[in-house]
Enzyme design. Structure first.
Site, PDB file in Angstrom:
ATOM      1  N   SER A  31       0.817  -1.212   0.000  1.00 50.16           N
ATOM      2  CA  SER A  31       0.000   0.000   0.000  1.00 50.16           C
ATOM      3  C   SER A  31       0.853   1.266   0.000  1.00 50.16           C
ATOM      4  O   SER A  31       1.838   1.375   0.731  1.00 50.16           O
ATOM      5  CB  SER A  31      -0.896   0.004   1.243  1.00 50.16           C
ATOM      6  OG  SER A  31      -1.638   1.197   1.299  1.00 50.16           O
ATOM      7  N   GLY A  56      -3.417   3.981   0.677  1.00 50.37           N
ATOM      8  CA  GLY A  56      -4.219   4.097   1.891  1.00 50.37           C
ATOM      9  C   GLY A  56      -5.423   5.009   1.702  1.00 50.37           C
ATOM     10  O   GLY A  56      -5.279   6.167   1.311  1.00 50.37           O
ATOM     11  N   VAL A  81       3.834  11.269   3.242  1.00 50.39           N
ATOM     12  CA  VAL A  81       2.847  11.606   2.220  1.00 50.39           C
ATOM     13  C   VAL A  81       1.560  12.088   2.886  1.00 50.39           C
ATOM     14  O   VAL A  81       0.875  12.976   2.372  1.00 50.39           O
ATOM     15  CB  VAL A  81       2.584  10.391   1.299  1.00 50.39           C
ATOM     16  CG1 VAL A  81       1.387  10.640   0.394  1.00 50.39           C
ATOM     17  CG2 VAL A  81       3.823  10.070   0.473  1.00 50.39           C
ATOM     18  N   GLY A  82       1.273  11.510   4.028  1.00 51.53           N
ATOM     19  CA  GLY A  82       0.092  11.972   4.755  1.00 51.53           C
ATOM     20  C   GLY A  82      -1.205  11.542   4.121  1.00 51.53           C
ATOM     21  O   GLY A  82      -2.197  12.275   4.140  1.00 51.53           O
ATOM     22  N   ASN A 109      -6.728  -0.756   1.522  1.00 53.41           N
ATOM     23  CA  ASN A 109      -6.009  -0.336   2.732  1.00 53.41           C
ATOM     24  C   ASN A 109      -6.752   0.841   3.353  1.00 53.41           C
ATOM     25  O   ASN A 109      -6.909   1.892   2.711  1.00 53.41           O
ATOM     26  CB  ASN A 109      -4.581   0.047   2.323  1.00 53.41           C
ATOM     27  CG  ASN A 109      -3.694   0.442   3.480  1.00 53.41           C
ATOM     28  OD1 ASN A 109      -3.732   1.595   3.919  1.00 53.41           O
ATOM     29  ND2 ASN A 109      -2.894  -0.474   3.974  1.00 53.41           N
ATOM     30  N   CYS A 139      -1.745   4.579  11.665  1.00 51.78           N
ATOM     31  CA  CYS A 139      -1.993   6.016  11.543  1.00 51.78           C
ATOM     32  C   CYS A 139      -2.212   6.623  12.909  1.00 51.78           C
ATOM     33  O   CYS A 139      -2.624   5.973  13.854  1.00 51.78           O
ATOM     34  CB  CYS A 139      -3.170   6.340  10.646  1.00 51.78           C
ATOM     35  SG  CYS A 139      -4.185   4.978  10.206  1.00 51.78           S
ATOM     36  N   GLY A 253      11.434  -3.931   2.790  1.00 49.62           N
ATOM     37  CA  GLY A 253      12.745  -3.981   2.154  1.00 49.62           C
ATOM     38  C   GLY A 253      12.951  -5.096   1.152  1.00 49.62           C
ATOM     39  O   GLY A 253      14.071  -5.330   0.710  1.00 49.62           O
TER      40      GLY A 253
HETATM   41  C1  LIG Z   1       5.667   6.365  -0.111  1.00 46.15           C
HETATM   42  C2  LIG Z   1       5.041   5.340   0.775  1.00 46.15           C
HETATM   43  C3  LIG Z   1       3.690   5.438   1.104  1.00 46.15           C
HETATM   44  C4  LIG Z   1       3.084   4.497   1.938  1.00 46.15           C
HETATM   45  N1  LIG Z   1       1.737   4.589   2.214  1.00 46.15           N
HETATM   46  C5  LIG Z   1       1.130   3.618   2.938  1.00 46.15           C
HETATM   47  C6  LIG Z   1      -0.284   3.625   3.150  1.00 46.15           C
HETATM   48  O1  LIG Z   1      -0.996   4.487   2.655  1.00 46.15           O
HETATM   49  N2  LIG Z   1      -0.844   2.637   3.907  1.00 46.15           N
HETATM   50  C7  LIG Z   1      -0.073   1.633   4.455  1.00 46.15           C
HETATM   51  O2  LIG Z   1      -0.600   0.750   5.125  1.00 46.15           O
HETATM   52  N3  LIG Z   1       1.267   1.593   4.261  1.00 46.15           N
HETATM   53  C8  LIG Z   1       1.881   2.550   3.519  1.00 46.15           C
HETATM   54  N4  LIG Z   1       3.244   2.486   3.301  1.00 46.15           N
HETATM   55  C9  LIG Z   1       4.019   1.387   3.896  1.00 46.15           C
HETATM   56  C10 LIG Z   1       4.255   0.261   2.902  1.00 46.15           C
HETATM   57  O3  LIG Z   1       3.038  -0.306   2.489  1.00 46.15           O
HETATM   58  C11 LIG Z   1       5.146  -0.834   3.509  1.00 46.15           C
HETATM   59  O4  LIG Z   1       4.512  -1.366   4.646  1.00 46.15           O
HETATM   60  C12 LIG Z   1       6.507  -0.319   3.923  1.00 46.15           C
HETATM   61  O5  LIG Z   1       6.976   0.627   3.003  1.00 46.15           O
HETATM   62  C13 LIG Z   1       7.560  -1.412   4.075  1.00 46.15           C
HETATM   63  O6  LIG Z   1       7.812  -2.084   2.881  1.00 46.15           O
HETATM   64  P1  LIG Z   1       9.017  -1.669   1.854  1.00 46.15           P
HETATM   65  O7  LIG Z   1      10.256  -1.538   2.667  1.00 46.15           O
HETATM   66  O8  LIG Z   1       9.070  -2.781   0.870  1.00 46.15           O
HETATM   67  O9  LIG Z   1       8.616  -0.370   1.237  1.00 46.15           O
HETATM   68  C14 LIG Z   1       3.856   3.437   2.470  1.00 46.15           C
HETATM   69  C15 LIG Z   1       5.211   3.340   2.141  1.00 46.15           C
HETATM   70  C16 LIG Z   1       5.811   4.268   1.303  1.00 46.15           C
HETATM   71  C17 LIG Z   1       7.268   4.120   0.985  1.00 46.15           C
END
Ligand SMILES: Cc1cc2nc3c(=O)[nH]c(=O)nc-3n(C[C@H](O)[C@H](O)[C@H](O)COP(=O)(O)O)c2cc1C
Ligand SMILES: Cc1cc2nc3c(=O)[nH]c(=O)nc-3n(C[C@H](O)[C@H](O)[C@H](O)COP(=O)(O)OP(=O)(O)OC[C@H]3O[C@@H](n4cnc5c(N)ncnc54)[C@H](O)[C@@H]3O)c2cc1C
Ligand SMILES: Cc1cc2nc3c(=O)[nH]c(=O)nc-3n(C[C@H](O)[C@H](O)[C@H](O)COP(=O)(O)OP(=O)(O)OC[C@H]3O[C@@H](n4cnc5c(N)ncnc54)[C@H](O)[C@@H]3O)c2cc1C
Ligand SMILES: Cc1cc2nc3c(=O)[nH]c(=O)nc-3n(C[C@H](O)[C@H](O)[C@H](O)COP(=O)(O)O)c2cc1C
Ligand code: FES
Ligand code: FES
Lengths: 312, 259, 312, 259
Positions: A31, A56, A81-82, A109, A139, A253
């Site tokens: 997400s 989200g 991003v908020g 999400n 959140c 990651g």
């Molecule tokens: C730019 C960005 C926006 C994200 N927005 C959300 C979100 O809206 N809702 C959510 O549950 N997680 C959000 N995440 C978290 C990711 O879904 C994920 O849990 C987290 O980045 C770890 O995985 P990664 O290291 O592969 O990115 C966001 C991550 C990033 C980098």
């Protein structure tokens, strides 16, 4: 890995089951990193993905945070991003039809300021054409002084219990890693009837612009993701796997097939790719191929047999 | 159709200690390119630094694309070590690029490495203009002046530190030029502080200005919402739009700059 | 940074005070990464350092953990050394005299299985020629089921209170980052009379050898350190700085002068270099030079003025 | 005195797809070098990968040092891209190196890239020996056989997969050689499983064997205690000693291998 050719071996069964949500392979996208799929459709065949967890959603549209939103860190990034998003209504009307033109599962999400908001969204989505709801409890809880829902066991219990009641859909609860004891939270989530746990969300981090002498991000804190956090994520997946019986959607990651194998051995039934999409839009393909090759090389006839299959 | 893959570096020029140019082969699958668009570069094959680096097109034709890069940190530093014959992974074209068309008189206002996409506009664009003038500003020694000299009627160069040029910022000459009242389109790219000033100056005089903006990017394709800026519209009195998708070109009249 | 020459500017005052422990400059080295200084003495002039926090000491000598102890991760590393050390008695007799031949402060990092052990070590060190005691409460609490002392507020309170009574020495308490609310722990530590807080210790992480299908480290978990964790460390330093008045010794991924500036702006009064020593034994010199150059460029006449000096 | 700094690559040879050799200038400040010692390499100037990479000396003289490197992961991959004339940061010499001396008959047992330091022992060491024999084992195609051929009386080569060589592991020929009872010193380096087997075989026959061991290292100088192995001694019935400081050479009689 020795460069052998395994293309002639029989194709392993890639299908995995997240306790009611069946995925054609273990590779999903996380997400917030994939929008609603539209932007990446030009760069990769979305049909490779078994599921997408969409950006989200909130009850009302949100413009998100002001100022800079991204800070690169050593093998990671901070984001703030908020929750900019068009709102759950717009999503249902305009994004679901687009996503349905692909062969992938849709995970919605959801993010609330209050428990009531979470429940309202869950209800709305009950009648919508989504395959699963992912409850993002990372959140900030506005009623609770801004501390995340997901870090307070009592609040976690309350929100999961009530959302579970509000919707019959497949329910994933996404955990915050910013806690002392992730197992405690996971057990509560399981007890309250979640079908699946996803983790990890981002870690709370900060970067300071030493030339302007202020944090890069307006709110100070941001969420850390990317390869840098992988060891923390693997540990948490392992811990949660030892604490609950419901399946785990692991992330944090992941950028290679080897990473996916690592998460599955630690206990994940499926995985999500987040930040790695930015570095390489073909990451899901690469991860799927790497995972498949590993399964063949180590004679797994089914991807699901990898989950938790440690020799200890 | 966007291109994501490796291209060969055909030529490399070092303009200054910390500024270099690459000419790479233009992938056949790229049908159209527009000045002001950019490509996202994989700085290193090791995976570090993590994120891609956006670089504007500074020239293109049917066979080749040129990029002009200033070495700032690790990513551009690693890139600077690649040599002719090496391959580099690029993704693009990305972004909206400049709006072109027919104008009476155009003014180009560039600052620092921001002159790169403006060079692309002049050399590879299809502006139909009676006369183009140009103001370029540098902190230290200027570069690429020849390229601009060839394309414009009047070129004015300012520098904060280098001898032999008018001292100061582009804003002085900009006001002088605009006071003539002859320009019907301004194109500008440079540091944020400069763009803010340029936008203000043009807005006050109601002269349309296209600003090529810059923000840290993660995905470069519009998926992460990491690269937004504020524009005047939408339900909230403003809207967050994506520099990488709706931009990087915005009109001075639509952008709201950070305080 | 623009390549300007600031060598002619007046030298800023590099001295900082950690609430009774005066350091000639803000650069120290972190416990467990520098042994007792001997090994690095061949590679860098130890007199550059303002202090060394020595390898974690226990009451009795320990051989540490078996098997592999180090796993490299993206811009970080996991370690599972398990406090191999010659014991506090040996340290007092054999290592202090060596370290005293250099112009640096000696910080004794102590680790107990029980609160009693912590107190015994603190008493022993009260009469020894050390400048400060660093209470490492990240070690597993054997009486408390192996969970770290530092993650349970009540236990933190107890151990700090009793060690404070057991010794009059300058007392630093080193916090574990593996907690939901670092501010809560910091406030307790301050209230119980610690002179200074150091943070962060390593984050709990795991790496799995997918070819052997077991965790790289025998115990599964290890401690994550290095540049990868820097954003988390900066955030925690910032949080703790906003919560307590006692000075902070900041660490976690520092490898350049810019990093040191970032930690000091976030609220650290001094910093420690850990993992970066492995990548570059001259890191302390590089960090000191970078910090000094920054101070000159931004017209700080004293390093201590950098602490918490954010424009927000 | 140890050396920490950059040296120039004077020569580079590619032995196989994934094995290359560098000859670098020997820094003047290095007074003594011993076969079996190693240097810690900064794989990349970007800081990634984070930790240094230990590489054994495979030859040295007054002016030069040679290293033989197998490309395994990111670190060695990045290193393999450096070319003649480039500089690389090294730190060393580190570790104890081989014990040398006068022997009647010496047997060298090497596996895979583990043959590199053994080459260093034969070419740059000061063994005083009547006859040296050698067994080398490879998974696939062998390399560096010429170098060994020149230095030893009998060379036996085994490979798991390559045609034209005795099939299998070094352990078969090793037992045959040892059964002759003529060797008074064995030197060995290779993968851990092989070293364990070699140690066992030699220990059973009470033949002294020097094993050059390998463990993941962080500091390389003895400060982090990250690279320990178990030896038979100390208060606990065993002792954790540092591969980078007390090792990487240990006698087969002192090491306790992991189960
Ligand atoms: C730019 C960005 C926006 C994200 N927005 C959300 C979100 O809206 N809702 C959510 O549950 N997680 C959000 N995440 C978290 C990711 O879904 C994920 O849990 C987290 O980045 C770890 O995985 P990664 O290291 O592969 O990115 C966001 C991550 C990033 C980098
Ligand atoms: C749409 C778009 C188009 C672009 N086009 C071009 C182009 O054509 N040519 C080009 O060269 N660039 C262009 N850029 C900018 C380019 O992408 C960045 O310069 C590049 O990504 C920097 O990457 P890096 O890894 O080298 O530096 P990074 O490591 O990302 O960081 C920049 C460095 O500057 C330092 N720094 C930051 N602020 C200050 C300060 N106030 N004082 C001193 N040091 C500071 C940081 O510490 C860091 O080392 C473009 C950007 C965008 C968004
Ligand atoms: C004292 C000492 C001396 C040494 N001397 C030499 C020398 O002279 N020459 C030399 O070439 N090397 C030598 N080494 C080894 C060398 O240091 C390592 O090979 C090197 O550090 C590897 O770094 P890397 O970044 O390339 O690989 P890394 O990224 O560190 O990792 C190794 C790779 O192997 C993969 N891998 C691990 N296990 C398996 C498996 N079972 N199956 C398939 N893949 C696997 C990993 O995924 C990883 O990609 C020595 C080591 C020591 C300790
Ligand atoms: C190999 C190693 C051993 C460590 N041993 C100790 C220890 O004995 N006591 C302690 O308080 N911290 C120990 N630490 C933690 C460091 O002191 C430091 O808090 C942490 O590594 C974060 O800083 P860094 O990222 O700069 O390394 C150790 C860290 C490493 C890498
Ligand atoms: S960089 Fe991701 S939306 Fe622009
Ligand atoms: S690698 Fe640090 S002690 Fe050997």
């Amino acid at each position: 890995m020795p460069k052998q050719d395994f293309s002639t071996s029989t194709q392993p069964d890639m299908c995995v089951d997240l306790n009611g949500l069946t995925l054609k392979n273990p590779i999903t996208v996380a997400s917030g990193t994939y929008g609603f799929g539209r932007e990446y459709a030009e760069w990769i065949d979305l049909n490779i993905l078994s599921a997408i967890s969409v950006k989200g959603l909130t009850l009302e549209p949100r413009e998100g945070n002001e100022g800079r939103r991204i800070v690169e860190t050593p093998m990671g990034m901070l984001n703030s991003v908020g929750l900019q998003n068009p709102g759950v209504h717009y999503f249902i009307e305009n994004e679901i039809p687009f996503l349905r033109s692909y062969d992938l599962k849709i995970i919605a999400n959801i993010n609330g300021n209050t428990i009531e908001e979470y429940c309202q969204m869950a209800e709305l989505l009950s009648d919508a054409d989504v395959d699963s709801i992912e409850l993002n409890i990372s959140c900030p809880n506005v009623k609770n002084g801004g501390l995340a829902f997901g870090t307070n066991p009592a609040v976690v219990q309350d929100v999961v219990k009530r959302v579970r009641k509000a919707s019959k859909k497949h329910l994933i609860v996404k955990l915050s890693p910013n806690v002392t004891d992730i197992k405690e939270i996971a057990r509560i989530v399981e007890a309250e009837g979640a079908d699946c746990i996803s983790l990890i969300n981002t870690l709370s981090g900060m970067g300071i612009d030493i030339y302007k002498r202020k944090p890069f991000l307006k709110r100070g804190n941001g969420g850390l993701s990317g390869p840098a956090v992988k060891p923390i994520a693997v540990r948490m997946v392992y811990d949660v796997h030892s604490a609950v019986k419901i399946p785990i959607l692991g992330m944090g990651g992941i950028s290679t097939g080897e990473d996916a194998v690592e998460f599955m051995l630690a206990g994940a039934s499926a995985i999500a790719i987040g930040t790695a999409n930015f570095a390489n839009p073909l990451a899901p393909k690469k991860v799927l191929e790497g995972l498949t090759q590993y399964l063949k090389q180590y004679h797994y006839d089914a991807a699901k047999k990898l989950t938790g299959d440690l020799r200890i | 159709m966007g291109f994501l893959g490796k291209v060969k570096i055909l030529e490399k020029k070092v303009l200054q200690d910390d500024v270099f140019q690459w000419i790479v082969e233009r992938p056949e699958t790229i049908e159209t390119l527009k000045p002001g668009q950019f490509f996202n570069f994989t700085a290193s094959s090791t995976g570090y630094p993590l994120l891609k680096r956006p670089i504007s097109i500074s020239y293109f034709d049917e066979k080749q694309i040129e990029f002009t890069v200033k070495v700032l940190g690790t990513g551009t530093e690693v890139m600077s070590h690649l040599a002719v014959g090496d391959e580099v992974e690029i993704m693009g074209p990305l972004g909206n690029g400049f709006d072109q068309g027919s104008f009476h008189r155009v003014l180009i206002v560039g600052g620092g490495i921001g002159i790169a996409p403006l060079k692309g506009l002049l050399e590879s664009g299809n502006l139909s203009v009676e006369q183009t003038d140009c103001i370029l500003g540098f902190r230290d020694a200027p570069y690429l002046l020849d390229a601009f000299q060839k394309c414009v009627a009047h070129l004015e160069v300012v520098s904060e530190n280098a001898e032999g040029y008018r001292k100061g910022f582009v804003t002085g000459p900009l006001e002088e030029h605009l006071n003539s009242g002859v320009y019907d389109m301004i194109y500008s790219c440079g540091p944020e502080a400069m763009l803010k000033q340029v936008a203000k100056t043009c807005n006050e005089r109601k002269v349309p200005v296209q600003l090529l903006m810059e923000e840290k990017m993660a995905c470069g394709v519009g998926a992460c919402l990491g690269c937004t800026c504020k524009t005047k519209s939408g339900d909230f009195g403003f809207k967050h739009v994506r520099m990488c998708k709706e931009g990087p070109m915005f009109y001075g009249s639509e952008v709201i700059f950070d305080a």
